[in-house]
Design an enzyme around this catalytic site. Structure first.
Site, PDB file in Angstrom:
ATOM      1  N   LEU A  90      -4.186  28.393  32.028  1.00 58.21           N
ATOM      2  CA  LEU A  90      -4.230  26.932  31.901  1.00 58.21           C
ATOM      3  C   LEU A  90      -3.540  26.535  30.606  1.00 58.21           C
ATOM      4  O   LEU A  90      -3.797  27.134  29.558  1.00 58.21           O
ATOM      5  CB  LEU A  90      -5.701  26.468  31.853  1.00 58.21           C
ATOM      6  CG  LEU A  90      -5.970  25.010  31.472  1.00 58.21           C
ATOM      7  CD1 LEU A  90      -5.588  24.075  32.619  1.00 58.21           C
ATOM      8  CD2 LEU A  90      -7.450  24.787  31.126  1.00 58.21           C
ATOM      9  N   HIS A 148     -20.268  11.456  20.286  1.00 60.58           N
ATOM     10  CA  HIS A 148     -19.091  12.312  20.121  1.00 60.58           C
ATOM     11  C   HIS A 148     -19.436  13.779  20.390  1.00 60.58           C
ATOM     12  O   HIS A 148     -18.656  14.519  20.980  1.00 60.58           O
ATOM     13  CB  HIS A 148     -18.512  12.152  18.715  1.00 60.58           C
ATOM     14  CG  HIS A 148     -17.926  10.787  18.477  1.00 60.58           C
ATOM     15  ND1 HIS A 148     -17.182  10.135  19.422  1.00 60.58           N
ATOM     16  CD2 HIS A 148     -17.993   9.950  17.406  1.00 60.58           C
ATOM     17  CE1 HIS A 148     -16.800   8.949  18.952  1.00 60.58           C
ATOM     18  NE2 HIS A 148     -17.288   8.818  17.734  1.00 60.58           N
ATOM     19  N   ASP A 176     -13.118   8.555  26.241  1.00 63.48           N
ATOM     20  CA  ASP A 176     -13.582   7.223  25.865  1.00 63.48           C
ATOM     21  C   ASP A 176     -15.055   7.077  26.247  1.00 63.48           C
ATOM     22  O   ASP A 176     -15.570   7.833  27.062  1.00 63.48           O
ATOM     23  CB  ASP A 176     -12.741   6.166  26.609  1.00 63.48           C
ATOM     24  CG  ASP A 176     -12.819   4.798  25.941  1.00 63.48           C
ATOM     25  OD1 ASP A 176     -13.293   4.724  24.786  1.00 63.48           O
ATOM     26  OD2 ASP A 176     -12.423   3.814  26.570  1.00 63.48           O
TER      27      ASP A 176
HETATM   28  C1  IPE Z   1     -14.007   8.206  22.588  1.00 67.16           C
HETATM   29  O1  IPE Z   1     -15.126   7.397  22.584  1.00 67.16           O
HETATM   30  C2  IPE Z   1     -13.901   9.084  21.372  1.00 67.16           C
HETATM   31  C3  IPE Z   1     -12.713   8.860  20.543  1.00 67.16           C
HETATM   32  C4  IPE Z   1     -11.784   7.993  20.792  1.00 67.16           C
HETATM   33  C5  IPE Z   1     -12.574   9.674  19.348  1.00 67.16           C
HETATM   34  P1  IPE Z   1     -15.195   6.025  21.778  1.00 67.16           P
HETATM   35  O2  IPE Z   1     -15.603   6.344  20.377  1.00 67.16           O
HETATM   36  O3  IPE Z   1     -13.928   5.257  21.927  1.00 67.16           O
HETATM   37  O4  IPE Z   1     -16.398   5.301  22.510  1.00 67.16           O
HETATM   38  P2  IPE Z   1     -16.582   3.736  22.821  1.00 67.16           P
HETATM   39  O5  IPE Z   1     -15.315   3.258  23.460  1.00 67.16           O
HETATM   40  O6  IPE Z   1     -16.859   3.064  21.527  1.00 67.16           O
HETATM   41  O7  IPE Z   1     -17.755   3.710  23.744  1.00 67.16           O
HETATM   42 MG    MG Z   2     -13.314   3.575  23.054  1.00 64.36          MG
END
Ligand code: IPE
Ligand code: MG
Length: 181
Positions: free
Chosen positions: A133, A39, A22
């Site tokens: 792992l 990402h 997240d």
């Molecule tokens: C996590 O980061 C990536 C995925 C869920 C694919 P987010 O995309 O949820 O990032 P925020 O929460 O908007 O900062």
């Molecule tokens: Mg998020």
């Protein structure tokens, strides 16, 4: 997830670490970058987390990467995430295999593209005997969807007459989970 690596301030190494990825978007926003940059950075963090898990002797690592709800995101973002996934499946699996990582995936496979499902199956087959792992990656995963999946499998067996209601127990349920072992 973008800045994560695994540091343990204890002598006890956990057996299983699970991470809900997240914050990639927030990381990018803070730096006035597109969400996709966040990402990419998050995917780099995945590499570091796997490496440190191997170093620390963690035996099970579960990464919640892309949930079933994440399909609601804008198409460009979903496409970018799937692109990153393809890149990783193509370029990282061999390296992980060399490091003794067993890779498995949980989630609704039929919602993923055929080429991705193919790469996932290849990765699972290639690494199935590795012991260093166990890396479980949740893709298009939802806990409730998994319960629905288990229920349908068991209902089908009862309908087919191969299972009796009284035979439903924890082992039967465990058998039908995405990770039946
Ligand atoms: C996590 O980061 C990536 C995925 C869920 C694919 P987010 O995309 O949820 O990032 P925020 O929460 O908007 O900062
Ligand atoms: Mg998020």
């Amino acid at each position: 997830m973008s800045q994560v690596s695994l540091h343990l301030q204890t002598d006890i190494t956990p057996v299983h670490v699970a991470i809900i990825m997240d914050g990639n978007g927030r990381w990018a926003k803070k730096r006035m970058l597109p969400r996709t940059a966040g990402h990419k950075k998050g995917a780099d963090a995945v590499r570091r987390v796997i490496e440190s898990s191997v170093e620390l002797g963690v035996t099970h690592l579960t990464l919640f990467g892309f949930s079933s709800e994440n399909w609601q995101r804008p198409k460009e973002e979903v496409d970018a995430l799937m692109g990153l996934l393809r890149y990783y499946l193509k370029n990282e699996v061999k390296r992980l295999h060399k490091e003794g990582v067993r890779i498995r995936f949980i989630g609704e496979r039929d919602t993923l593209s055929d080429d991705i499902v193919h790469s996932i199956e290849e990765a699972e087959n290639l690494t199935q005997n590795n012991k260093q792992l166990v890396l479980t990656v949740a893709l298009s995963y939802g806990a409730r969807a998994e319960i629905v999946h288990v229920t349908k499998c068991i209902a089908q067996k009862i309908k087919d007459g191969t299972l009796d209601i009284d035979q439903i127990d924890e082992d039967q349920l465990a058998n039908e989970l995405y990770t039946p072992y």
